[in-house]
Design an enzyme around this catalytic site. Structure first.
Site, mmCIF file in Angstrom:
data_model
loop_
_atom_site.group_PDB
_atom_site.id
_atom_site.type_symbol
_atom_site.label_atom_id
_atom_site.label_comp_id
_atom_site.label_asym_id
_atom_site.label_seq_id
_atom_site.Cartn_x
_atom_site.Cartn_y
_atom_site.Cartn_z
ATOM 1 N N SER A 319 0.830 -1.207 0.000
ATOM 2 C CA SER A 319 0.000 0.000 0.000
ATOM 3 C C SER A 319 0.864 1.256 0.000
ATOM 4 C CB SER A 319 -0.923 0.006 1.220
ATOM 5 O OG SER A 319 -1.680 1.199 1.276
ATOM 6 N N TRP A 322 2.536 1.562 -3.365
ATOM 7 C CA TRP A 322 1.558 1.985 -4.377
ATOM 8 C C TRP A 322 1.454 3.508 -4.423
ATOM 9 C CZ3 TRP A 322 -2.984 4.811 -3.713
ATOM 10 C CH2 TRP A 322 -3.792 4.927 -4.846
ATOM 11 N N HIS A 323 1.588 4.146 -3.277
ATOM 12 C CA HIS A 323 1.423 5.594 -3.229
ATOM 13 C C HIS A 323 2.555 6.352 -3.910
ATOM 14 C CE1 HIS A 323 -1.788 4.826 -0.297
ATOM 15 N NE2 HIS A 323 -2.178 6.052 -0.550
ATOM 16 N N GLY A 324 3.702 5.754 -4.036
ATOM 17 C CA GLY A 324 4.789 6.459 -4.700
ATOM 18 C C GLY A 324 6.074 5.663 -4.697
ATOM 19 N N PHE A 471 -0.594 9.608 -8.643
ATOM 20 C CA PHE A 471 -0.414 8.350 -7.916
ATOM 21 C C PHE A 471 -1.026 7.204 -8.711
ATOM 22 C CE2 PHE A 471 0.035 10.121 -3.331
ATOM 23 C CZ PHE A 471 1.290 10.561 -3.667
#
Length: 471
Positions: A319, A322-324, A471
């Site tokens: 997670s 996934w954001h960056g 994102f």
């Protein structure tokens, strides 16, 4: 193009709505599809053909999979579809990150760096990748039928209200509405209200807080005062909530105007009484995706206790990543995963004993610390910021005007209003699905004022950041 821009509000949206509602029912989907492609091409013209090509390829792979009667072939086609989607995401979003870190390792051993041309990141790639994966897996699991038309599938992926920043919409939740939906006058009115409320959250609150947060996080962390560090952290905490939830409100409102019902993405997350509770209320569609398509396939909590904790750690590391493509996002994911595991070990029992308000304040404090990890790039700068936060030191400050403090206080009030019964009633009245005639007129006046103020604010400044835009 983003929703919080005058070119969208004053040109694209009115032209689209006129064209859409004047279109005969049989071509409404095509009208929406054309405008969605224009919307995406405006912001990322170099990637529009890539997006369409990936949609076409994935559609036919899944179509073949759905018709196959052989289990092995179905698994191979399902794997191919997922690898295609994830492969594109890994290449465009993480190739630069991997090469930078590989070259850093090579540098440690005094080896020459590898040459690499930086890869540009397509707008919204994470969101439309996740949607294509949910479609593939749901068809494989037979929880939904494959789309009967290529154009319907492409529309599902590129529909402009949720294309750039979600919410992440599963195909089986909108499949029927793509085929056949009704847009009543009440849908259009309530959807417009929801859109304007989201717009005002973004423009009138988040943008104001963003200016202060950006100014503070641009300072030298070791030289700033502790009070300034706390103000910066709290300003960013409020900014990211009103920024992202505002965009989700706009997406949900636009969908509602056309007869779609997108899932809610936020439910007063800062009133959560544990980190587990926070993740049930923050970016809900991402949490649902991670649970349904990663946590449960890993075994969920059906294995041993240790395996459950490992699964949770993997989910939150993914997670965060996934954001960056940066280490601070991985640290942020690990941070939340650590507290989720603590909840299961003993923390939930402690939080229940100390009562709702103390547990809410403690959770809010932990979430704030997490946002520092999310905002500050680099391990050393993160350490410097935390040292300043708890160093009780004087130092560099910035001047914040009365407008900031008013908006900041307003953000705090709105974030915690539902703690009180009257606050929950106010929220229920504003976000109601049905309005009485009197309340409709009151809301109309209210949202028209908010719309004018938002357009005015966008007109006088070009400062309009959006945290989840890439994102």
């Amino acid at each position: 193009m983003v929703f919080s821009s005058n070119i969208f509000l004053l040109f694209f949206l009115p032209i689209f709505l006129i064209a859409y509602f004047l279109s005969p029912k049989r071509i409404k989907n095509y009208t929406l599809l054309i405008f969605s492609l224009i919307f995406y091409a405006y912001g990322a013209p170099d990637f529009i053909l890539f997006l369409i090509g990936e949609c076409i390829l994935n559609y036919f792979i899944v179509k073949l999979m759905s018709k196959s009667e052989k289990t092995v072939r179905k698994k191979l086609l399902c794997t191919l579809s997922i690898v295609l989607s994830l492969g594109m995401l890994l290449y465009f979003k993480y190739a630069n990150f991997f090469m930078e870190n590989l070259n850093a390792v090579l540098g440690c051993f005094h080896r020459p760096e590898l040459g690499w041309a930086e890869v540009a990141l397509p707008i919204g790639i994470s969101f439309f990748t996740f949607q294509s994966i949910t479609y593939t897996i749901d068809v494989y699991r037979k929880t939904t039928e494959a789309s009967p038309k290529l154009s319907n599938y492409i529309l599902y992926i590129v529909m402009f209200p949720q294309l750039i920043a979600g919410p992440i919409v599963r195909y089986n939740t909108v499949a029927e509405e793509i085929q056949n939906r009704e847009s009543t006058m009440e849908n259009r009115v309530v959807g417009f209200y929801r859109f304007v409320i989201g717009l005002s959250k973004k423009v009138l609150i988040a943008n104001v807080l963003a200016q202060a947060a950006d100014s503070i996080f641009a300072l030298e962390y070791g030289n700033m005062s502790t009070a300034t560090a706390w103000i910066g952290m709290l300003a960013y905490t409020m900014q990211i909530y009103f920024d992202f939830s505002g965009y989700s409100d706009m997406a949900i409102g636009l969908g509602m105007m056309m007869g779609f019902h997108f899932p809610e993405n936020f439910m007063n997350p800062y009133t959560s009484t544990s980190i587990s509770d926070f993740w049930r209320n923050w970016h809900i569609t991402l949490g649902t995706f991670m649970k349904e398509y990663l946590y449960i396939p890993l075994g969920g909590n059906r294995k041993s206790v240790v395996r459950t904790y490992i699964n949770l750690a993997i989910v939150f590391l993914c997670s965060g990543f996934w954001h960056g493509a940066a280490w601070n996002f991985i640290l942020w994911g690990a941070f939340h995963g650590f507290f989720i595991i603590l909840d299961r070990l003993f923390m939930l029992n402690i939080l229940k004993k100390i009562g709702r308000i103390p547990s809410m304040l403690l959770t809010f404090f932990v979430v704030n610390l997490g946002w520092v990890l999310f905002r500050v790039e680099g391990v050393s700068p993160i350490a410097d910021y935390f040292t300043t936060l708890f160093g009780f030191q004087g130092g560099e400050t910035i001047s914040l005007d009365a407008h900031f403090w008013f908006i900041f206080a307003l953000a705090i009030v709105f974030s915690f209003l539902t703690v009180f019964k009257f606050g929950q009633k106010i929220q229920d009245l504003i976000f109601a699905e049905h309005y009485t005639t009197k309340r409709t007129w009151i809301m109309l006046v209210f949202v028209v004022i908010l719309f004018i103020l938002s357009v005015g604010a966008l007109t006088v400044t070009d400062f309009n950041p959006f945290i989840y835009f890439r994102f």
